[in-house]
Design a protein around this motif. Structure first.
Motif, PDB file in Angstrom:
ATOM      1  N   ARG A  63       0.723  -1.164   0.180  1.00 39.55           N
ATOM      2  CA  ARG A  63      -0.174   0.149  -0.138  1.00 39.55           C
ATOM      3  C   ARG A  63       0.961   1.187   0.100  1.00 39.55           C
ATOM      4  O   ARG A  63       0.704   2.076  -0.723  1.00 39.55           O
ATOM      5  CB  ARG A  63      -0.896   0.072   1.172  1.00 39.55           C
ATOM      6  CG  ARG A  63      -1.860   1.182   1.372  1.00 39.55           C
ATOM      7  CD  ARG A  63      -2.814   1.266   2.609  1.00 39.55           C
ATOM      8  NE  ARG A  63      -3.735   0.019   2.580  1.00 39.55           N
ATOM      9  CZ  ARG A  63      -4.687  -0.198   1.927  1.00 39.55           C
ATOM     10  NH1 ARG A  63      -5.264   0.889   1.369  1.00 39.55           N
ATOM     11  NH2 ARG A  63      -5.533  -1.159   2.025  1.00 39.55           N
ATOM     12  N   GLU A  64       1.873   1.202   0.838  1.00 41.82           N
ATOM     13  CA  GLU A  64       2.624   2.538   1.170  1.00 41.82           C
ATOM     14  C   GLU A  64       3.582   2.668  -0.417  1.00 41.82           C
ATOM     15  O   GLU A  64       3.269   3.815  -0.732  1.00 41.82           O
ATOM     16  CB  GLU A  64       3.673   2.452   2.067  1.00 41.82           C
ATOM     17  CG  GLU A  64       4.483   3.746   2.239  1.00 41.82           C
ATOM     18  CD  GLU A  64       5.423   3.334   3.705  1.00 41.82           C
ATOM     19  OE1 GLU A  64       6.178   4.365   3.705  1.00 41.82           O
ATOM     20  OE2 GLU A  64       5.198   2.814   4.462  1.00 41.82           O
ATOM     21  N   PRO A  65       4.207   1.788  -0.938  1.00 41.85           N
ATOM     22  CA  PRO A  65       4.813   2.066  -2.285  1.00 41.85           C
ATOM     23  C   PRO A  65       3.958   2.514  -3.318  1.00 41.85           C
ATOM     24  O   PRO A  65       4.203   3.121  -4.036  1.00 41.85           O
ATOM     25  CB  PRO A  65       5.755   0.956  -2.514  1.00 41.85           C
ATOM     26  CG  PRO A  65       5.162  -0.084  -1.521  1.00 41.85           C
ATOM     27  CD  PRO A  65       4.522   0.384  -0.438  1.00 41.85           C
ATOM     28  N   LEU A  66       2.546   1.818  -3.286  1.00 41.92           N
ATOM     29  CA  LEU A  66       1.641   2.073  -4.415  1.00 41.92           C
ATOM     30  C   LEU A  66       1.308   3.625  -4.255  1.00 41.92           C
ATOM     31  O   LEU A  66       0.976   4.320  -5.100  1.00 41.92           O
ATOM     32  CB  LEU A  66       0.372   1.068  -4.198  1.00 41.92           C
ATOM     33  CG  LEU A  66      -0.570   1.495  -5.371  1.00 41.92           C
ATOM     34  CD1 LEU A  66      -0.139   1.334  -6.557  1.00 41.92           C
ATOM     35  CD2 LEU A  66      -1.623   0.407  -5.022  1.00 41.92           C
ATOM     36  N   GLU A  67       0.926   4.134  -2.899  1.00 42.86           N
ATOM     37  CA  GLU A  67       0.496   5.289  -2.839  1.00 42.86           C
ATOM     38  C   GLU A  67       1.734   6.472  -3.104  1.00 42.86           C
ATOM     39  O   GLU A  67       1.158   7.512  -3.896  1.00 42.86           O
ATOM     40  CB  GLU A  67      -0.110   5.541  -1.287  1.00 42.86           C
ATOM     41  CG  GLU A  67      -1.438   4.996  -1.031  1.00 42.86           C
ATOM     42  CD  GLU A  67      -1.716   4.754   0.582  1.00 42.86           C
ATOM     43  OE1 GLU A  67      -0.809   5.091   1.510  1.00 42.86           O
ATOM     44  OE2 GLU A  67      -2.866   4.386   0.906  1.00 42.86           O
ATOM     45  N   THR A  68       2.724   6.034  -2.990  1.00 48.09           N
ATOM     46  CA  THR A  68       4.059   6.878  -3.019  1.00 48.09           C
ATOM     47  C   THR A  68       3.930   7.191  -4.594  1.00 48.09           C
ATOM     48  O   THR A  68       4.214   8.067  -5.216  1.00 48.09           O
ATOM     49  CB  THR A  68       5.282   6.387  -2.594  1.00 48.09           C
ATOM     50  OG1 THR A  68       4.939   6.157  -1.266  1.00 48.09           O
ATOM     51  CG2 THR A  68       6.332   7.075  -2.961  1.00 48.09           C
ATOM     52  N   ALA A  69       3.913   5.784  -5.350  1.00 46.71           N
ATOM     53  CA  ALA A  69       4.037   5.982  -6.832  1.00 46.71           C
ATOM     54  C   ALA A  69       2.816   6.869  -7.554  1.00 46.71           C
ATOM     55  O   ALA A  69       3.030   7.639  -8.353  1.00 46.71           O
ATOM     56  CB  ALA A  69       4.039   4.459  -7.432  1.00 46.71           C
ATOM     57  N   LEU A  70       1.813   6.666  -6.833  1.00 45.45           N
ATOM     58  CA  LEU A  70       0.676   7.411  -7.509  1.00 45.45           C
ATOM     59  C   LEU A  70       0.645   8.854  -6.961  1.00 45.45           C
ATOM     60  O   LEU A  70       0.367   9.852  -7.860  1.00 45.45           O
ATOM     61  CB  LEU A  70      -0.819   6.947  -6.926  1.00 45.45           C
ATOM     62  CG  LEU A  70      -0.948   5.367  -7.492  1.00 45.45           C
ATOM     63  CD1 LEU A  70      -2.304   4.926  -6.702  1.00 45.45           C
ATOM     64  CD2 LEU A  70      -1.184   5.123  -8.823  1.00 45.45           C
ATOM     65  N   MET A  71       1.220   9.218  -6.035  1.00 46.84           N
ATOM     66  CA  MET A  71       1.513  10.553  -5.388  1.00 46.84           C
ATOM     67  C   MET A  71       2.410  11.127  -6.520  1.00 46.84           C
ATOM     68  O   MET A  71       2.347  12.538  -6.952  1.00 46.84           O
ATOM     69  CB  MET A  71       1.688  10.672  -4.135  1.00 46.84           C
ATOM     70  CG  MET A  71       1.964  12.193  -3.754  1.00 46.84           C
ATOM     71  SD  MET A  71       0.600  13.327  -3.894  1.00 46.84           S
ATOM     72  CE  MET A  71      -0.269  12.744  -2.400  1.00 46.84           C
ATOM     73  N   ALA A  72       3.530  10.636  -6.705  1.00 48.33           N
ATOM     74  CA  ALA A  72       4.508  11.111  -7.743  1.00 48.33           C
ATOM     75  C   ALA A  72       3.848  11.187  -9.140  1.00 48.33           C
ATOM     76  O   ALA A  72       4.174  12.025  -9.715  1.00 48.33           O
ATOM     77  CB  ALA A  72       5.767  10.016  -7.858  1.00 48.33           C
ATOM     78  N   ALA A  73       2.998  10.186  -9.540  1.00 52.53           N
ATOM     79  CA  ALA A  73       2.249  10.562 -10.838  1.00 52.53           C
ATOM     80  C   ALA A  73       1.312  11.627 -10.889  1.00 52.53           C
ATOM     81  O   ALA A  73       1.256  12.409 -12.047  1.00 52.53           O
ATOM     82  CB  ALA A  73       1.561   9.183 -11.114  1.00 52.53           C
ATOM     83  N   TYR A  74       0.577  11.841  -9.627  1.00 50.00           N
ATOM     84  CA  TYR A  74      -0.040  12.943  -9.580  1.00 50.00           C
ATOM     85  C   TYR A  74       0.708  14.439  -9.813  1.00 50.00           C
ATOM     86  O   TYR A  74       0.208  15.181 -10.468  1.00 50.00           O
ATOM     87  CB  TYR A  74      -0.822  12.934  -8.340  1.00 50.00           C
ATOM     88  CG  TYR A  74      -1.949  14.176  -7.952  1.00 50.00           C
ATOM     89  CD1 TYR A  74      -3.216  14.107  -8.670  1.00 50.00           C
ATOM     90  CD2 TYR A  74      -1.421  15.129  -7.099  1.00 50.00           C
ATOM     91  CE1 TYR A  74      -4.029  15.355  -8.423  1.00 50.00           C
ATOM     92  CE2 TYR A  74      -2.372  16.157  -7.073  1.00 50.00           C
ATOM     93  CZ  TYR A  74      -3.669  16.322  -7.481  1.00 50.00           C
ATOM     94  OH  TYR A  74      -4.560  17.308  -7.386  1.00 50.00           O
ATOM     95  N   GLU A  75       1.864  14.176  -8.943  1.00 55.57           N
ATOM     96  CA  GLU A  75       2.506  15.570  -9.020  1.00 55.57           C
ATOM     97  C   GLU A  75       3.220  15.813 -10.320  1.00 55.57           C
ATOM     98  O   GLU A  75       3.673  16.879 -10.698  1.00 55.57           O
ATOM     99  CB  GLU A  75       3.455  15.559  -7.824  1.00 55.57           C
ATOM    100  CG  GLU A  75       2.988  15.394  -6.286  1.00 55.57           C
ATOM    101  CD  GLU A  75       3.925  15.030  -5.234  1.00 55.57           C
ATOM    102  OE1 GLU A  75       5.164  14.686  -5.723  1.00 55.57           O
ATOM    103  OE2 GLU A  75       3.815  15.347  -4.188  1.00 55.57           O
ATOM    104  N   ALA A  76       3.390  14.758 -11.005  1.00 60.35           N
ATOM    105  CA  ALA A  76       4.039  15.088 -12.204  1.00 60.35           C
ATOM    106  C   ALA A  76       3.025  15.347 -13.510  1.00 60.35           C
ATOM    107  O   ALA A  76       3.373  15.455 -14.796  1.00 60.35           O
ATOM    108  CB  ALA A  76       4.505  13.902 -12.811  1.00 60.35           C
ATOM    109  N   GLY A  77       1.779  15.569 -13.133  1.00 63.83           N
ATOM    110  CA  GLY A  77       0.733  15.640 -13.968  1.00 63.83           C
ATOM    111  C   GLY A  77       0.089  14.304 -14.870  1.00 63.83           C
ATOM    112  O   GLY A  77      -0.482  14.343 -15.787  1.00 63.83           O
ATOM    113  N   VAL A  78       0.771  13.249 -14.281  1.00 68.14           N
ATOM    114  CA  VAL A  78       0.527  12.080 -15.192  1.00 68.14           C
ATOM    115  C   VAL A  78      -1.075  11.434 -15.234  1.00 68.14           C
ATOM    116  O   VAL A  78      -1.601  11.077 -15.578  1.00 68.14           O
ATOM    117  CB  VAL A  78       1.258  10.927 -15.010  1.00 68.14           C
ATOM    118  CG1 VAL A  78       0.918   9.576 -15.525  1.00 68.14           C
ATOM    119  CG2 VAL A  78       2.614  11.227 -15.786  1.00 68.14           C
ATOM    120  N   ALA A  79      -1.319  11.634 -13.609  1.00 65.34           N
ATOM    121  CA  ALA A  79      -2.399  11.034 -13.055  1.00 65.34           C
ATOM    122  C   ALA A  79      -3.328  12.301 -12.667  1.00 65.34           C
ATOM    123  O   ALA A  79      -2.745  13.314 -11.896  1.00 65.34           O
ATOM    124  CB  ALA A  79      -2.420  10.210 -11.994  1.00 65.34           C
TER     125      ALA A  79
END
Length: 484
Positions: free
Chosen positions: A308-324
């Motif tokens: 859960r933690e690494p998945l949330e970290t990856a998704l946060m990075a995607a959000y900050e990069a404008g990907v998600a």
């Protein structure tokens, strides 16, 4: 030696065959009542309605061998059927009534489950969900998963080399099979039920029958490969602007979680809307449904490595990069099941919107965004107003490129344009060096297309294999290889 796929020209004596089968297998092995035969003669999308003089339901391998031996004696063509969940008509006998349907739905025994060797031996008629449950009870995973797992049977999944949602991590059905038992066209039984990971003593014959759709022999038992059972699964639904962003997201989460990503599914906004409109027990997890949604599953195989933690970290990075542009991680098993339900109902709910013309295609993963854009444009040019529903396994390049009829259109008139739309879409598939039959098989639906996508040499090689194992052309004739 003839290399022509054909069926006998003389009308077989089905009365004599029925009497012979009844004498050797017993009346209980035959279904002769017209109403009782109907579930075997109609596939669930109602594209095909077959006919057969009677249905044979052998109880074991010996019974299958007897049925095929007698069919050979009387010159009868055979159509094997497993769970009747196929999507290309390969399990449906022709409307002529001159093909005998043999069902494996009584071959349901799970014989052994070996956790130490990570194997499971079962009959070809075993339902996929039952194999999954038996593996889980032994602390193991059988990773093949698809929407029809409550009715699809192992023999059919093997014969079509089924895919499903776990191919990204585990591979197709071909990758789940260690050994097979197969009854050949003349009734002889090949026992290849080996549980070996390494065996290089000649040709690996089982691979001839995996994906052959019953054209070379009838699978009766299978030695399946099991995997470690995940200790937990984390599921997320992520909104993205377009397929290019989804592809970028795939790279980001794989870089963070690696092989722990066990599913990566793409769903369009229209698909989510359809499921919410017609799917019982569904709910919208988003405040505003994104243009595209990605369903991600990450599996944990070690209790001290939560995902859960690494998945949330990856998704946060995607959000900050404008990907998600939106991301929801399921907070419970029930919520994860709700997320998956939005994906699993996609095939079922399309019928509520009228006619649906479907394509099961794959292209190299890097080409998916371009294919989706170009394929959609080609389809709309062919049939203006048709509504695209492209969804599926972005992680392995397989998209169910479906099109729902225009609003208010006549269903039959729309479906009459199936070949026209196929031609437009398949041209784009060919441009991107893809496949027109990714995971559902060829069957009756696409047999005529095989010569357009396979070279003359490939066709010659396939016909020679067919002639070697089925010289009379009686095993599922006209499927995969068109009749000549």
């Amino acid at each position: 030696m003839s290399i022509t796929s054909h069926i006998p020209t003389d009308k077989p004596d089905f009365d004599a065959l029925r009497k012979a089968l009844s004498a050797e297998l017993g009346d209980s092995a035959l279904v002769t009542d017209r109403d009782a035969m109907q579930p075997y003669l109609t596939e669930w999308r109602h594209l095909y309605h077959g006919a057969t003089p009677f249905v044979v339901r052998p109880a074991d391998t010996e019974g299958v061998a007897t049925a095929l031996r007698l069919a050979a004696k009387f010159g009868v063509a055979i159509v094997p059927q497993s769970g009747n969940t196929g999507l290309v008509g390969g399990q449906m006998p022709s409307e002529s009534g001159e093909e005998l349907l043999i069902s494996t739905d009584r071959l349901t025994k799970i014989e052994t489950v070996d956790p130490a060797g990570n194997t499971l031996l079962c009959g070809a008629g075993t339902i996929l969900a039952d194999v999954q449950s038996a593996a889980e009870e032994a602390g193991r995973l059988f990773p093949l998963s698809l929407a029809s797992e409550g009715s699809a049977r192992i023999g059919g999944l093997i014969s079509t080399n089924a895919g499903g949602t776990g191919v990204l991590a585990y591979g197709n059905m071909r990758d789940q099979v260690l050994g097979l038992e197969v009854v050949l066209a003349d009734g002889r039984v090949w026992n290849g039920l080996r549980a070996l990971r390494k065996d290089n003593t000649g040709y690996d014959l089982k691979h001839l029958f995996i994906g052959a759709e019953g054209t070379l022999g009838l699978v009766t038992r299978a030695m399946l490969k099991l995997r470690p059972l995940p200790t937990a699964r984390d599921v997320a639904m992520v909104g993205v602007a377009d397929p290019a962003a989804a592809l970028t997201l795939l790279g980001m989460v794989q870089s963070t979680l690696g092989e722990a990503i066990t599913a990566f599914e793409l769903i369009p906004k229209f698909g989510i809307e359809m499921v919410l409109r017609h799917g019982a027990g569904t709910r919208n997890p988003f405040e505003t449904i994104p243009e595209w949604v990605v369903l991600i599953e990450a599996s944990t195989f070690s209790p001290d490595r939560p995902m859960r933690e690494p998945l949330e970290t990856a998704l946060m990075a995607a959000y900050e990069a404008g990907v998600a542009n939106d991301a929801l991680v399921a907070q419970s098993i029930a919520e994860a099941a709700d997320f998956w339900r939005l994906r699993e109902l996609l095939s079922e709910v399309q019928s509520f919107e009228g006619g649906s013309i479907k394509h099961d295609v794959s292209v190299p993963i890097h080409a998916l965004p371009a294919f989706l854009a170009e394929g959609t444009a080609a389809a709309l040019e062919a049939i203006p107003g048709c509504r695209p529903v492209p969804f599926g396994h972005l992680g392995d390049g397989n998209i169910h490129f479906n099109f729902t009829q225009p609003e208010g259109a006549d269903k039959d008139a729309f479906l009459a344009q199936w070949d026209k739309l196929n031609t437009a879409v398949h041209a784009v598939v060919a441009k991107h060096h893809g496949s027109i039959a990714a995971e559902h098989g060829v069957g009756r639906l696409k047999a005529k297309l095989v010569p357009t996508v396979r070279s003359p040499l490939e066709l010659e090689m396939m016909r020679k294999i067919k002639s070697a194992l089925d010289p009379d052309g009686r095993m599922n004739p006209g499927r995969i290889l068109p009749l000549e």
